[in-house]
Design a protein around this motif. Structure first.
Motif, short mmCIF file in Angstrom:
data_model
loop_
_atom_site.label_atom_id
_atom_site.label_comp_id
_atom_site.label_asym_id
_atom_site.label_seq_id
_atom_site.Cartn_x
_atom_site.Cartn_y
_atom_site.Cartn_z
N PHE A 160 -2.95 6.02 3.42
CA PHE A 160 -3.98 5.64 4.39
C PHE A 160 -3.40 5.64 5.80
N MET A 166 -9.81 -2.28 -1.07
CA MET A 166 -8.79 -2.14 -0.03
C MET A 166 -9.38 -2.22 1.38
N CYS A 180 -7.11 -7.58 4.33
CA CYS A 180 -7.56 -7.07 5.62
C CYS A 180 -6.70 -7.64 6.75
N VAL A 181 -6.49 -6.82 7.79
CA VAL A 181 -5.73 -7.28 8.95
C VAL A 181 -6.61 -8.12 9.88
N ARG A 233 -5.54 -9.78 13.33
CA ARG A 233 -5.84 -8.80 14.39
C ARG A 233 -6.78 -9.41 15.43
N ILE A 291 -5.97 4.22 -7.55
CA ILE A 291 -6.97 4.02 -6.49
C ILE A 291 -8.13 4.99 -6.72
N GLY A 307 -10.81 2.58 -3.41
CA GLY A 307 -10.38 3.08 -2.10
C GLY A 307 -11.52 3.81 -1.41
N GLY A 308 -11.19 4.35 -0.23
CA GLY A 308 -12.17 5.17 0.47
C GLY A 308 -13.31 4.40 1.07
N SER A 318 -14.52 0.80 3.70
CA SER A 318 -14.10 0.14 4.93
C SER A 318 -13.45 1.16 5.87
N VAL A 319 -14.11 2.33 5.94
CA VAL A 319 -13.63 3.41 6.81
C VAL A 319 -14.73 3.84 7.78
N CYS A 332 -7.24 9.14 1.28
CA CYS A 332 -8.45 8.39 1.65
C CYS A 332 -9.20 9.26 2.65
N ASP A 368 -2.49 8.33 -2.57
CA ASP A 368 -3.83 8.94 -2.67
C ASP A 368 -4.23 9.54 -1.33
N ASP A 401 0.88 -1.17 0.00
CA ASP A 401 0.00 0.00 0.00
C ASP A 401 0.92 1.22 0.00
N GLN A 460 -11.32 7.04 -5.81
CA GLN A 460 -11.90 7.61 -4.61
C GLN A 460 -13.27 8.22 -4.96
O1 LIG Z 1 -8.50 4.50 0.11
C1 LIG Z 1 -7.50 3.86 0.47
N1 LIG Z 1 -6.29 4.13 -0.08
C2 LIG Z 1 -5.16 3.45 0.30
N2 LIG Z 1 -5.18 2.50 1.23
C3 LIG Z 1 -6.36 2.19 1.85
C4 LIG Z 1 -6.37 1.22 2.87
C5 LIG Z 1 -7.58 0.95 3.52
N3 LIG Z 1 -7.87 0.12 4.58
C6 LIG Z 1 -9.18 0.33 4.81
N4 LIG Z 1 -9.85 -0.24 5.81
C7 LIG Z 1 -9.15 -1.04 6.81
C8 LIG Z 1 -10.16 -1.32 7.87
N5 LIG Z 1 -9.57 -2.25 8.81
C9 LIG Z 1 -10.59 -3.23 9.20
C10 LIG Z 1 -10.06 -4.15 10.27
O2 LIG Z 1 -9.56 -3.39 11.38
C11 LIG Z 1 -8.52 -2.46 11.03
C12 LIG Z 1 -9.02 -1.50 9.97
N6 LIG Z 1 -9.76 1.18 3.97
C13 LIG Z 1 -8.77 1.62 3.14
C14 LIG Z 1 -8.77 2.56 2.13
C15 LIG Z 1 -7.56 2.85 1.49
#
Ligand SMILES: O=c1[nH]cnc2cc3nc(NCCN4CCOCC4)[nH]c3cc12
Length: 375
Positions: free
Chosen positions: A99, A249, A270-271, A275, A190, A218-219, A221-222, A151, A149, A95, A192
């Motif tokens: 982010f 992502m 995903c972590v 995690r 990516i 992207g953008g 899972s936030v 996010c 990028d 990555d 957005q």
């Molecule tokens: O737009 C993005 N641009 C570059 N990298 C990303 C990484 C990204 N990672 C997440 N979500 C990760 C959510 N995880 C879920 C599990 O617990 C930790 C966080 N959303 C993401 C969006 C982007």
């Protein structure tokens, strides 16, 4: 230019439109839809490369921001790149670090030239730009690298989002110009735009016109509701070329993987599995199990009765609960191994359902079993 990354579309599920494909990389070819385990600091926490191979992992992630800080991309480059450094000869994706800057560092200032922020470990002032992010990734040597990028947080106003995606598109062009190894490392753009269809269209149009070998959505899972993610995917993936890989992502949970594949996503990371594994929570075919619960103290059955992984074939819930309660490292190795195995095997089942044109049926069965449909 010979692109090092090629997506081969094998077939489309007649029931859902999900895609079965093969992602060809300089370090092997891997079936999609695929789940990519995350190894932020050049290790998928507690697991060895041999264990990842035996469970069928193809592409794993590492992180530009973290490796830039520790040990430094210069040391990784001197080691011969990430593959040599971490003894992993299959696919690697990094990555771009944007982010992490937004999620790890409170003080940050975004300018046209790049982002000013503080090192989350020692507070030092740092600066990351499209050029710097690509320079670090060229040194790390991953097969797939990501454009730098922004996010934006969720939710964001339309006005904020519009100026953000326009800058992200300008940054994407700068990444392409700065990329020193286009024949060995595929640079993905990516997309957005948050939940705004018009902005997703504009972002996709800008990036597709730059002809990247692959595209990430992207953008997401936030923190947005799952329905928002699914709606955004429904109008975003069709904007991306059908002959290029699509990467969602930061996703995710079993239901999000299935729903993302149904909406045309080929790659996920995903972590989550490692995690939650580290705090003793495991994903099973019958839903999540929090192994510390007293109810498992005398439960001599496997974590998941329907799993044939190393953990489930050799150890019981009672034993793993004991290890986790005593903070024994072997405990989180067993839960992490099972969780990563579970998501990799889930994607094997998704690919088989696509071959049989029955992914919607599979979703029904899985959700019922896992408990997603339960009230
Ligand atoms: O737009 C993005 N641009 C570059 N990298 C990303 C990484 C990204 N990672 C997440 N979500 C990760 C959510 N995880 C879920 C599990 O617990 C930790 C966080 N959303 C993401 C969006 C982007």
């Amino acid at each position: 230019m010979t692109t090092p990354i090629r997506f081969e579309l094998i077939k489309t599920c007649r029931q859902t439109g999900a895609r079965l494909g093969i992602l060809h990389t300089p370090h092997g070819s891997f079936e999609t839809p695929m789940f990519m385990p995350v190894g932020t600091l050049a290790t998928v926490k507690t697991l060895s490369p041999e264990e990842l191979k035996e469970m069928g992992a193809g592409v794993i992630l590492s992180n530009t921001y973290h490796l830039w800080l520790r040990p430094g991309h210069d040391i990784v480059e001197e080691a011969g790149g990430l593959h040599a450094f971490m003894n992993w000869d299959r696919g690697i994706l990094t990555d771009s670090g944007g982010f992490q800057v937004f999620s790890l560092s409170e003080f940050r200032r975004i300018e046209e030239e790049g982002v000013y922020f503080r090192n989350h470990l020692n507070g030092d002032k740092l600066f990351l730009s499209p050029e710097k992010a690509v320079e670090i990734q060229n040194a790390l040597g991953a097969d797939i690298i990501m454009a730098f990028d922004e996010c934006p947080p969720y939710p964001a106003t339309y006005e904020y989002m519009k100026q953000s995606i326009e800058r992200t598109s300008r940054w994407a062009e700068r990444c392409l110009k700065a990329h020193r190894r286009p024949n060995e490392q595929g640079l993905f753009g990516i997309v957005q735009g948050g939940e705004y269809e018009e902005l997703r269209r504009q972002s996709a149009r800008d990036l597709v016109s730059l002809d990247f070998p692959g595209y990430a959505v992207g953008g997401l899972s936030v923190g947005e509701p799952k329905e928002v993610m699914n709606r955004v995917l429904e109008f975003t993936t069709p904007l991306l070329p059908a002959d290029k890989p699509r990467y969602l992502m930061g996703v995710g949970s079993p239901d999000s993987l299935i729903d993302g594949a149904i909406r045309g996503i080929d790659m996920f990371d995903c972590v989550l599995p490692t995690r939650i594994g580290r705090n003793g929570t495991v994903m099973t075919s019958e839903g999540r199990v929090v192994i510390k619960n007293a109810q498992y103290a005398r439960d001599f059955s496997p974590l998941d009765p329907n799993c044939d992984c190393y953990t489930c074939r050799n150890y019981t819930r009672a034993y793993i609960r004991h290890l986790i309660k005593c903070d024994e490292t072997f405990g989180i190795r067993l839960t992490s191994y099972h969780n990563v195995y579970f998501l990799i095997k889930l994607m094997e089942q998704v690919r088989q359902a696509i071959r049989e044109d029955r992914l919607a049926d599979f979703r029904e069965e899985f959700f019922e079993c896992y408990g997603f449909n339960k009230p």
